[in-house]
Design a protein around this motif. Structure first.
Motif: not given
Length: 188
Positions: A45-54, A82-85, A130-132
């Motif tokens: 897995f590769t982490f791209d970006k995130s949005t977080n709230f609580e 993940r891979d190309s997805l 979509g990445i399992g």
């Protein structure tokens, strides 16, 4: 261990109670988190970006020295590859922070606070993606160390804190889900 720490927290908070002062405050909290760790999640897995709230509630006990315990529901919408997805993955977590701190009066109804504590974070939900990725992909239990400052103005409370995760989000990864939290709360 957790039961012992909660009991110790209650005993310490009760030591700071002074008769005649409003020592127990209850509040609601709404926060927005900025992820600070963009490292790789591992081989798959590769982490791209995130949005977080609580959103959550808490109880604060004490006057100058105070203890605070709360609970919140934390949503972390992460974009992962993940891979190309590539897909959005939403994590739902229950947070239980336990903080101690010191409060200084800046005026009749204005206070400056500094605080330090720990937080338990438990994974309760992973969205379809979509990445399992499933709940088994991530560590279900984590602990954070929290440090921050805050201002109370009448019944409004504003906080800025840094949460440093102790356990990585995925076993074998370098991603620790560290965040800077900006929050507004209302005291009752």
């Amino acid at each position: 261990m957790i039961k012992r720490n909660i009991l110790l927290f209650i005993v310490l908070c009760s030591a700071f109670m002074v008769e005649g002062q409003k020592l127990v405050r209850v509040g609601l909290n709404f926060g927005f988190d900025i992820g600070t760790n963009k490292k790789d999640l591992g081989e798959n897995f590769t982490f791209d970006k995130s949005t977080n709230f609580e959103v959550g509630a808490y109880v604060r006990i004490g006057h100058s020295f105070f203890g605070q315990v709360g609970g919140g529901y934390y949503i972390n919408k992460t974009y992962m590859s993940r891979d190309s997805l590539s897909s959005a993955v939403e994590l739902g977590q229950i947070n239980i922070p336990i903080l101690g701190g010191y409060k200084v009066a800046l005026g009749k109804t204005t206070y400056f606070r500094c605080m330090l504590g720990i937080q338990y974070r438990g994974l309760v939900r992973v969205s379809k993606n979509g990445i399992g990725a499933t709940k088994d992909t991530f560590n279900k239990n984590n602990m954070d160390v929290i440090g921050g400052i805050g201002f109370d103005v009448s019944v409004i409370t504003l906080d800025v804190s840094y949460r440093k995760a102790i356990i990585p989000l995925v076993d074998g990864s370098k991603h620790y889900q560290d965040v800077v939290n900006l929050s507004i709360g209302f005291l009752f």
